[in-house]
Design a protein around this motif. Structure first.
Motif, PDB file in Angstrom:
ATOM      1  N   MET A   1     -33.965  91.892  69.441  1.00  0.00           N
ATOM      2  CA  MET A   1     -33.076  92.816  68.750  1.00  0.00           C
ATOM      3  C   MET A   1     -31.619  92.545  69.145  1.00  0.00           C
ATOM      4  O   MET A   1     -30.713  92.635  68.316  1.00  0.00           O
ATOM      5  CB  MET A   1     -33.465  94.265  69.066  1.00  0.00           C
ATOM      6  N   ALA A   2     -31.396  92.209  70.403  1.00  0.00           N
ATOM      7  CA  ALA A   2     -30.032  91.897  70.858  1.00  0.00           C
ATOM      8  C   ALA A   2     -29.517  90.641  70.162  1.00  0.00           C
ATOM      9  O   ALA A   2     -28.359  90.588  69.727  1.00  0.00           O
ATOM     10  CB  ALA A   2     -30.021  91.713  72.381  1.00  0.00           C
ATOM     11  N   ARG A   3     -30.389  89.627  70.025  1.00  0.00           N
ATOM     12  CA  ARG A   3     -29.981  88.385  69.352  1.00  0.00           C
ATOM     13  C   ARG A   3     -29.683  88.623  67.868  1.00  0.00           C
ATOM     14  O   ARG A   3     -28.856  87.935  67.264  1.00  0.00           O
ATOM     15  CB  ARG A   3     -31.073  87.325  69.510  1.00  0.00           C
ATOM     16  N   ALA A   4     -30.372  89.604  67.279  1.00  0.00           N
ATOM     17  CA  ALA A   4     -30.174  89.903  65.857  1.00  0.00           C
ATOM     18  C   ALA A   4     -28.969  90.802  65.612  1.00  0.00           C
ATOM     19  O   ALA A   4     -28.681  91.153  64.462  1.00  0.00           O
ATOM     20  CB  ALA A   4     -31.434  90.555  65.284  1.00  0.00           C
ATOM     21  N   GLY A   5     -28.278  91.216  66.687  1.00  0.00           N
ATOM     22  CA  GLY A   5     -27.065  92.013  66.532  1.00  0.00           C
ATOM     23  C   GLY A   5     -27.263  93.510  66.574  1.00  0.00           C
ATOM     24  O   GLY A   5     -26.336  94.273  66.289  1.00  0.00           O
ATOM     25  N   TYR A   6     -28.456  93.950  66.948  1.00  0.00           N
ATOM     26  CA  TYR A   6     -28.696  95.389  67.072  1.00  0.00           C
ATOM     27  C   TYR A   6     -27.944  95.933  68.283  1.00  0.00           C
ATOM     28  O   TYR A   6     -27.920  95.302  69.351  1.00  0.00           O
ATOM     29  CB  TYR A   6     -30.191  95.671  67.258  1.00  0.00           C
ATOM     30  N   GLU A   7     -27.329  97.096  68.108  1.00  0.00           N
ATOM     31  CA  GLU A   7     -26.643  97.755  69.230  1.00  0.00           C
ATOM     32  C   GLU A   7     -27.679  98.160  70.271  1.00  0.00           C
ATOM     33  O   GLU A   7     -28.738  98.695  69.940  1.00  0.00           O
ATOM     34  CB  GLU A   7     -25.881  98.980  68.689  1.00  0.00           C
ATOM     35  N   LYS A   8     -27.380  97.889  71.547  1.00  0.00           N
ATOM     36  CA  LYS A   8     -28.390  98.071  72.592  1.00  0.00           C
ATOM     37  C   LYS A   8     -28.845  99.517  72.745  1.00  0.00           C
ATOM     38  O   LYS A   8     -30.023  99.782  73.009  1.00  0.00           O
ATOM     39  CB  LYS A   8     -27.855  97.543  73.928  1.00  0.00           C
ATOM     40  N   GLY A   9     -27.921 100.465  72.589  1.00  0.00           N
ATOM     41  CA  GLY A   9     -28.307 101.869  72.707  1.00  0.00           C
ATOM     42  C   GLY A   9     -29.331 102.253  71.658  1.00  0.00           C
ATOM     43  O   GLY A   9     -30.323 102.932  71.947  1.00  0.00           O
ATOM     44  N   PHE A  10     -29.106 101.799  70.420  1.00  0.00           N
ATOM     45  CA  PHE A  10     -30.046 102.055  69.332  1.00  0.00           C
ATOM     46  C   PHE A  10     -31.392 101.400  69.626  1.00  0.00           C
ATOM     47  O   PHE A  10     -32.456 102.013  69.447  1.00  0.00           O
ATOM     48  CB  PHE A  10     -29.476 101.521  68.023  1.00  0.00           C
ATOM     49  N   SER A  11     -31.366 100.158  70.091  1.00  0.00           N
ATOM     50  CA  SER A  11     -32.603  99.420  70.363  1.00  0.00           C
ATOM     51  C   SER A  11     -33.442 100.111  71.430  1.00  0.00           C
ATOM     52  O   SER A  11     -34.656 100.321  71.257  1.00  0.00           O
ATOM     53  CB  SER A  11     -32.270  97.987  70.801  1.00  0.00           C
ATOM     54  N   VAL A  12     -32.787 100.468  72.539  1.00  0.00           N
ATOM     55  CA  VAL A  12     -33.515 101.144  73.615  1.00  0.00           C
ATOM     56  C   VAL A  12     -34.005 102.510  73.148  1.00  0.00           C
ATOM     57  O   VAL A  12     -35.119 102.934  73.462  1.00  0.00           O
ATOM     58  CB  VAL A  12     -32.633 101.286  74.867  1.00  0.00           C
ATOM     59  N   GLY A  13     -33.170 103.212  72.367  1.00  0.00           N
ATOM     60  CA  GLY A  13     -33.553 104.533  71.883  1.00  0.00           C
ATOM     61  C   GLY A  13     -34.822 104.509  71.063  1.00  0.00           C
ATOM     62  O   GLY A  13     -35.725 105.334  71.256  1.00  0.00           O
ATOM     63  N   VAL A  14     -34.931 103.538  70.159  1.00  0.00           N
ATOM     64  CA  VAL A  14     -36.114 103.488  69.298  1.00  0.00           C
ATOM     65  C   VAL A  14     -37.353 103.051  70.082  1.00  0.00           C
ATOM     66  O   VAL A  14     -38.447 103.611  69.898  1.00  0.00           O
ATOM     67  CB  VAL A  14     -35.869 102.564  68.070  1.00  0.00           C
ATOM     68  N   ILE A  15     -37.216 102.081  70.979  1.00  0.00           N
ATOM     69  CA  ILE A  15     -38.384 101.614  71.743  1.00  0.00           C
ATOM     70  C   ILE A  15     -38.828 102.666  72.756  1.00  0.00           C
ATOM     71  O   ILE A  15     -40.030 102.911  72.936  1.00  0.00           O
ATOM     72  CB  ILE A  15     -38.069 100.284  72.462  1.00  0.00           C
ATOM     73  N   ALA A  16     -37.864 103.316  73.430  1.00  0.00           N
ATOM     74  CA  ALA A  16     -38.219 104.351  74.408  1.00  0.00           C
ATOM     75  C   ALA A  16     -38.901 105.530  73.729  1.00  0.00           C
ATOM     76  O   ALA A  16     -39.874 106.089  74.252  1.00  0.00           O
ATOM     77  CB  ALA A  16     -36.969 104.817  75.150  1.00  0.00           C
ATOM     78  N   SER A  17     -38.405 105.929  72.552  1.00  0.00           N
ATOM     79  CA  SER A  17     -39.006 107.042  71.821  1.00  0.00           C
ATOM     80  C   SER A  17     -40.391 106.675  71.324  1.00  0.00           C
ATOM     81  O   SER A  17     -41.339 107.457  71.453  1.00  0.00           O
ATOM     82  CB  SER A  17     -38.114 107.443  70.640  1.00  0.00           C
ATOM     83  N   ALA A  18     -40.520 105.473  70.761  1.00  0.00           N
ATOM     84  CA  ALA A  18     -41.831 105.025  70.292  1.00  0.00           C
ATOM     85  C   ALA A  18     -42.798 104.835  71.456  1.00  0.00           C
ATOM     86  O   ALA A  18     -44.003 105.038  71.307  1.00  0.00           O
ATOM     87  CB  ALA A  18     -41.679 103.730  69.504  1.00  0.00           C
ATOM     88  N   GLY A  19     -42.263 104.463  72.618  1.00  0.00           N
ATOM     89  CA  GLY A  19     -43.112 104.301  73.789  1.00  0.00           C
ATOM     90  C   GLY A  19     -43.776 105.591  74.226  1.00  0.00           C
ATOM     91  O   GLY A  19     -44.861 105.585  74.813  1.00  0.00           O
TER      92      GLY A  19
END
Length: 426
Positions: free
Chosen positions: A126-144
Motif C-alpha cells: 500500500m505504501a508503494r502504491a501511494g496510500y497514506e500510511k495513516g489510512f492504510s494502518v487504519g483500515v488494516i487495524a480495524s479489519a484485524g
C-alpha cells in the motif's frame, strides 16, 4: 477500603507500566492480604482452578494453528485470491486488506495476529502504491479486529467459559455480525479511497488465472470449512477443532507448501507458546481479580444500582455500551471479559437479554477498543509494521471506527442479527 485498595493499586501498577496480568495479580494479592477474609493460598488455588478447563485448551491450540498457517504461506495465498477478484476496484488494496482479514480471522481467532500477518504483507504494498500510511494502518487495524468477531474467536471462548454458555452458539452468533462489519469497512474504505484518488490495479485477470489462483489457495480456503463446519455440524468440539487446525496447519505448511522449515517451526512454536502463556496468565490473574470483586459483593451492588436506575433494556444496553467502549480503551480484551462478565451478565439477564446476544455485544465493544488508544493493540501492531506514528494511525482509523460504531448499534438493538443462526441451527 478493600475495594479502594483493589482498584487503586491496580491503577497505580498500570501507571507504572506493569504488565496488565501482573498488575491484576498484585492488586488481588494486596486486597486479599489486607482483608484477611480468606487464606493466602486462595490465590495459588485460584490460578490453578481458573485455567483447569477443557474449553480453555482451545486457546493455545488456535494460537498455534494461526501461527502455523501464517508461516506456512496460507495468508499470502488468501491475499492473492483477494487481489485477483478485488484489486482492480477503487481503493483495491484497502478492500483486499479487509477481505483477507475476514478470511484470516477464521483461521487465527486473534486481532493482533491478523493485523501482523496481513499487515506485514499488505502495508508495504500500500505504501508503494501511494496510500497514506495513516489510512492504510487504519483500515488494516480495524479489519484485524474481525479476528475476535468472526469465529473461531479466542475472546468468545473466554466469554463462553465465564458466562457458562455454549462456545458453539457463540461462534454461530458471531458469523453474521462479523460479515456485516466487514462489509461496512469495505464500503468505508471504498468511499475514502475514491475521495483520495486511490485507484485500483490496472491488471486484469482472465477467468483461467482466477481459477488458478483459487486452486493454489485451496488449502487456505478449506480451513474455515473444516474447522467451522466440523463445529457447527457437531462432528467435534471447539477444543478438538483447534487441535485439528494445528495438525492441518502443520501438514500443509511442511508437506504441501513446504514453506515451514525445521528452524522456522521452532520459532513458530516458541512464539505461540509465549503468546499462549501470556493469555493464560491474564486469564488466571483476572479470574482472581474477579473473585475478589465477588467477595466484596461489588458485582451485586453495581447490578442493583443499574436496575434501580432503570429497568429499560434499551437504556441498560446503552449504558453498558458506553462503559465497555471506555474500558476497551484502557484494558486488555481477555481481562475485561473475565472481570466484567460476572458484573454485567446478571444485569442483562434480569431484564430479559439473551446471554449469547450480550456476549456478541461485549465482543464488538472490545473489538472497537482494539483500535482506540491508549491501549489500541491493533493500532500499535499496524503502526509498527508500517513504520508510522500511533497518532497518524489513530487519525486514519477514525472513519472505520465510526463504521464499527454504526454496526455496534445495529447489532445491539436488533438481536435477530446475532441470534437468528443460533435458533435456526437449533
Amino acid at each position: 477500603m478493600i475495594t479502594l485498595l483493589l482498584f487503586g493499586s491496580f491503577l497505580v501498577f498500570l501507571l507504572f507500566s506493569v504488565p496488565i496480568a501482573i498488575s491484576l495479580g498484585l492488586a488481588s494479592s494486596f486486597a486479599l492480604l489486607f482483608s484477611g477474609k480468606v487464606s493466602s493460598t486462595y490465590i495459588a488455588q485460584g490460578l490453578v482452578t481458573s485455567i483447569d478447563s477443557f474449553p480453555l485448551m482451545a486457546v493455545p491450540f488456535f494460537i498455534l494453528a494461526g501461527d502455523l498457517m501464517g508461516e506456512g504461506g496460507l495468508s499470502r495465498r488468501l491475499l492473492n485470491v483477494a487481489n485477483v477478484f478485488f484489486g482492480r476496484y477503487t481503493g483495491g488494496l484497502a478492500v483486499i486488506g479487509v477481505v483477507t482479514c475476514m478470511f484470516f480471522a477464521a483461521i487465527s481467532g486473534s486481532g493482533p495476529a491478523t493485523v501482523a500477518a496481513i499487515g506485514g504483507l499488505l502495508l508495504p504494498a500500500m505504501a508503494r502504491a501511494g496510500y497514506e500510511k495513516g489510512f492504510s494502518v487504519g483500515v488494516i487495524a480495524s479489519a484485524g479486529s474481525l479476528g475476535i468477531i468472526i469465529p473461531p474467536s479466542i475472546p468468545m471462548i473466554i466469554y463462553a467459559v465465564s458466562a457458562n454458555v455454549s462456545i458453539t452458539e457463540m461462534f454461530i452468533a458471531g458469523a453474521v455480525p462479523g460479515l456485516l462489519i466487514g462489509l461496512a469497512l469495505i464500503l468505508t474504505a471504498y468511499i475514502k479511497a475514491r475521495r483520495a484518488g486511490y485507484t485500483g490495479s490496472q491488471t486484469r485477470y482472465t477467468t483461467k488465472e482466477k481459477l488458478a489462483t483459487l486452486w493454489e489457495a485451496k488449502w487456505a480456503l478449506l480451513v474455515p470449512v473444516i474447522i467451522l463446519g466440523g463445529i457447527y455440524g457437531g462432528i467435534f468440539t471447539p477444543t478438538e477443532a483447534a487441535s485439528i487446525g494445528v495438525i492441518y496447519g502443520f501438514l500443509v505448511g511442511v508437506f504441501v507448501h513446504k514453506e515451514i522449515k525445521i528452524k522456522s517451526l521452532y520459532e513458530v512454536i516458541s512464539r505461540s507458546a509465549l503468546t499462549s502463556s501470556t493469555v493464560i496468565v491474564i486469564v488466571g490473574t483476572a479470574t482472581i481479580f474477579g473473585r475478589m470483586l465477588a467477595i466484596e459483593r461489588i458485582p451485586f451492588m453495581i447490578a442493583e444500582s443499574i436496575v434501580n436506575l432503570t429497568d429499560n433494556p434499551i437504556l441498560i444496553l446503552m449504558m453498558i455500551n458506553v462503559l465497555l467502549l471506555i474500558i476497551g480503551m484502557f484494558m486488555e480484551t481477555l481481562a475485561a471479559i473475565i472481570i466484567l462478565v460476572p458484573i454485567l451478565l446478571p444485569v442483562v439477564v434480569a431484564v430479559g437479554i439473551d446471554p449469547v446476544h450480550f456476549g456478541i455485544v461485549m465482543i464488538l465493544n472490545l473489538a472497537i477498543g482494539m483500535v482506540t488508544p491508549p491501549v489500541g493493540v491493533n493500532l500499535f501492531v499496524g503502526a509498527r509494521v508500517a513504520g508510522t506514528s500511533l497518532e497518524k494511525a489513530s487519525v486514519g482509523s477514525i472513519p472505520f471506527i465510526l463504521a464499527m460504531f454504526a454496526m455496534l448499534a445495529l447489532v445491539t438493538y436488533v438481536p435477530w442479527i446475532s441470534l437468528a443462526l443460533v435458533k435456526l441451527m437449533g
